[in-house]
Enzyme design. Structure first.
Site, PDB file in Angstrom:
ATOM      1  N   LYS A 178       0.863  -1.181   0.000  1.00 34.81           N
ATOM      2  CA  LYS A 178       0.000   0.000   0.000  1.00 34.81           C
ATOM      3  C   LYS A 178       0.896   1.227   0.000  1.00 34.81           C
ATOM      4  O   LYS A 178       1.515   1.545   1.006  1.00 34.81           O
ATOM      5  CB  LYS A 178      -0.946   0.051   1.198  1.00 34.81           C
ATOM      6  CG  LYS A 178      -2.030   1.111   0.957  1.00 34.81           C
ATOM      7  CD  LYS A 178      -2.566   1.753   2.199  1.00 34.81           C
ATOM      8  CE  LYS A 178      -1.721   2.841   2.777  1.00 34.81           C
ATOM      9  NZ  LYS A 178      -1.553   4.057   1.971  1.00 34.81           N
ATOM     10  N   GLU A 253      11.033   1.793   9.939  1.00 38.21           N
ATOM     11  CA  GLU A 253      11.996   2.885   9.761  1.00 38.21           C
ATOM     12  C   GLU A 253      11.194   4.168   9.944  1.00 38.21           C
ATOM     13  O   GLU A 253      10.365   4.520   9.120  1.00 38.21           O
ATOM     14  CB  GLU A 253      12.610   2.809   8.375  1.00 38.21           C
ATOM     15  CG  GLU A 253      13.767   3.766   8.197  1.00 38.21           C
ATOM     16  CD  GLU A 253      14.201   3.862   6.754  1.00 38.21           C
ATOM     17  OE1 GLU A 253      14.204   2.843   6.048  1.00 38.21           O
ATOM     18  OE2 GLU A 253      14.503   4.991   6.335  1.00 38.21           O
ATOM     19  N   CYS A 287      14.073  11.134   5.657  1.00 35.45           N
ATOM     20  CA  CYS A 287      14.152  10.798   7.085  1.00 35.45           C
ATOM     21  C   CYS A 287      15.576  10.924   7.617  1.00 35.45           C
ATOM     22  O   CYS A 287      15.780  11.074   8.809  1.00 35.45           O
ATOM     23  CB  CYS A 287      13.588   9.405   7.340  1.00 35.45           C
ATOM     24  SG  CYS A 287      14.419   8.152   6.379  1.00 35.45           S
ATOM     25  N   GLU A 389      10.416  16.577  14.853  1.00 38.47           N
ATOM     26  CA  GLU A 389      10.741  16.435  13.440  1.00 38.47           C
ATOM     27  C   GLU A 389       9.809  17.319  12.606  1.00 38.47           C
ATOM     28  O   GLU A 389       8.592  17.210  12.709  1.00 38.47           O
ATOM     29  CB  GLU A 389      10.581  14.979  13.003  1.00 38.47           C
ATOM     30  CG  GLU A 389      10.949  14.764  11.552  1.00 38.47           C
ATOM     31  CD  GLU A 389      10.812  13.313  11.097  1.00 38.47           C
ATOM     32  OE1 GLU A 389      11.713  12.828  10.425  1.00 38.47           O
ATOM     33  OE2 GLU A 389       9.783  12.677  11.415  1.00 38.47           O
TER      34      GLU A 389
HETATM   35  O1  6OD Z   1      18.708   4.595   1.329  1.00 41.73           O
HETATM   36  C1  6OD Z   1      17.927   3.825   1.885  1.00 41.73           C
HETATM   37  O2  6OD Z   1      18.004   2.605   1.769  1.00 41.73           O
HETATM   38  C2  6OD Z   1      16.856   4.356   2.715  1.00 41.73           C
HETATM   39  N1  6OD Z   1      16.110   3.439   3.369  1.00 41.73           N
HETATM   40  C3  6OD Z   1      16.656   5.685   2.796  1.00 41.73           C
HETATM   41  C4  6OD Z   1      15.658   6.241   3.619  1.00 41.73           C
HETATM   42  C5  6OD Z   1      15.315   7.530   3.516  1.00 41.73           C
HETATM   43  C6  6OD Z   1      14.220   8.072   4.285  1.00 41.73           C
HETATM   44  O3  6OD Z   1      13.600   9.050   3.944  1.00 41.73           O
END
Ligand code: 6OD
Length: 485
Positions: A178, A253, A287, A389
């Site tokens: 999703k 994450e 992030c 944030e």
């Molecule tokens: O580069 C990556 O594998 C990753 N998970 C980046 C995350 C970025 C978040 O906004």
């Protein structure tokens, strides 16, 4: 009007009830597509198809064939590079110059790197003595975990969706994805890719929809074996709650309030250009982006002036203008949230060094969701924009005097995703890196990725590590077989 549909069991379809929601171009606020809204029938159908595929053609596919198929998917993304580029930039508002170098190539790479990882999976084995003087052999084997629910975000839609779908499928799982309701298109386009390269029906499914409806139905479904999610910490907590029913695994994450630590002995050019990228790239919607900058006092004024200069040179505009550095933020809702933080910073007494509001744009762009690149100084460490944030193109810069002091300030947060350190002193780089409580530390760089490395956050920034063989920990079940000889 263009439609964005579900992709279920190898077929594109609307919702049974015929409901759609609107998708807007963030640069102009114009309607760009109607998106099918997934409810129970679509979620159930997608999960049933994914479950059946585990024992069907997909589940029976030999590892080498699956690895070859991962490469085919990556190659087809490359062949359709321009379609992905256009769709991603239209949904997100991000400039082509960013998506061309980051989002789309990573979309393809995420399939290749995990195909390669699967080529080199080794099993553990131990030969040892039994209490009654015989021998035993223990060996481990990995099995796919089952049906993986993938709830992916809007900031790097293709990159972060494939960062989950790539390893999940390489390990032999099936997926029900999703995507964010504001960036639905590239997830559907990937359905066309799957179909073109002959991925068996049911291995890759997409249910378009809203988090509060479609997302909740997916996370609560008993036939979802695990959920992987990237997004806000609050939503992550709710997903973790949902996964406790049925004791299902979860990989999260989440948010960050990432510090940059700039020592007086840094290479100033490097520190400025990398920090400017980490604050302003993708309109601050990364992030891993920096929102707190700590600068050693002797170079504080120079650093502030030079970051201001870098921020004020950014050309803000529409995605398909190749000279543009920064687009709008993704939605009106997010624009309002960022501008609320900008106002709070002023109310709490920030010195606004740069920006601090919404820029005046011309013509059609006047309706777009633009915010200014923004820099503040002068706030206490307890201020809202130093603690929470923002997820916009902004940072607060504070001076520090000692290494111990800056380590304490950097760690004084509920988050622990990423940090950057700028110094030319190798001893100091190692010493400080080891004391910062973030899952990722970049020294003299930012967002420099080797996809085999462990990636993930500490504290409120998430659970689990992904990347290379670390992803196998989440996307497979490990089984031990003990044989008495
Ligand atoms: O580069 C990556 O594998 C990753 N998970 C980046 C995350 C970025 C978040 O906004």
């Amino acid at each position: 009007m263009k439609k964005v549909q579900h992709y279920i069991n190898g077929k594109f379809m609307d919702s049974q009830c015929g409901e759609f929601f609107d998708n807007y171009n963030p640069a102009t606020a114009e309607l760009i597509s109607k998106v099918a809204l997934g409810r129970e029938p679509e979620v159930n159908a997608a999960i049933a198809a994914a479950k059946a595929a585990l024992t069907g053609e997909w589940g029976q596919m030999k590892l080498n064939d699956r690895i070859a198929m991962m490469y085919e998917i990556a190659n087809e993304i490359d062949r359709r590079f321009d379609d992905f580029l256009e769709a991603e930039c239209l949904d997100t508002g991000k400039p082509y110059s960013i998506a061309r170098h980051i989002d789309i190539p990573r979309g393809a790479a995420n399939f290749k790197v995990f195909a390669d990882t699967m080529k080199s999976v080794a099993d553990e084995a131990y030969r040892s003595d039994t209490p009654d003087g015989k021998k035993m052999l223990n060996y481990s084997m990995r099995k796919p975990k089952g049906v993986i629910g993938v709830i992916s975000p809007w900031n790097l839609p293709l990159l972060l969706m494939t960062w989950k779908v790539g390893p999940a499928m390489a390990c032999g799982n099936t997926v029900v994805v999703k995507p964010s309701q504001v960036t639905p298109t590239t997830t559907s386009l990937l359905g066309e890719v799957m179909s073109k390269v002959g991925v068996p029906a049911g291995a890759y499914n997409v249910v378009q929809g809203k988090g509060s409806i479609t997302g909740n139905l997916i996370t609560a479904h008993k036939d979802i074996d695990a959920i992987t999610f990237t997004g806000e910490t609050k939503t992550g907590e709710m997903i973790m709650d949902a996964c406790s029913k049925g004791v299902r695994d979860v990989s999260l994450e989440l948010g960050g309030k990432n510090p940059a630590i700039i020592f007086a002995d840094c290479d100033m050019e490097k520190a400025i250009s990398e920090t400017a990228r980490s604050v302003f790239a993708n309109s601050g919607q990364v992030c891993l982006g920096t929102e707190r900058v700590y600068v050693e006092r002797p170079i504080f004024d120079e650093f502030v002036n030079r970051l201001k200069e870098a921020g004020s040179k950014l050309k803000v505009g529409v995605q398909n203008d190749e000279s543009v550095d920064m687009g709008p933020v993704v939605s009106a809702v997010h624009r309002d949230k960022v501008l609320d933080f900008y106002n709070i910073a002023k109310k709490e007494g920030a010195n606004v060094i740069l920006g601090g509001g919404a820029p005046k744009m011309d013509g059609k762009l006047a309706n777009g969701f633009f915010v200014e690149p923004t820099i503040w100084t002068g706030l206490p460490e307890t201020a809202t924009v130093v603690k929470e944030e923002v997820f916009g193109p902004c940072c607060h810069i504070a001076p520090f005097d000692t290494e111990d002091e800056v380590i304490k300030m950097a760690n004084d947060t509920k988050y622990g995703l990423a940090s950057t350190i700028f110094t030319e002193n190798l001893d100091r780089a190692h010493r400080v890196a080891s004391q910062i409580d973030t899952g990722i530390v970049w020294v003299n760089s930012w967002f420099l990725r080797d996809l085999r490395t462990p990636f993930g956050g500490m504290k409120g920034s998430g659970i689990g590590r992904e990347g290379g063989h670390h992803s196998l920990e989440f996307y497979t079940e490990l089984k031990n077989v003990c044989i008495k000889m």
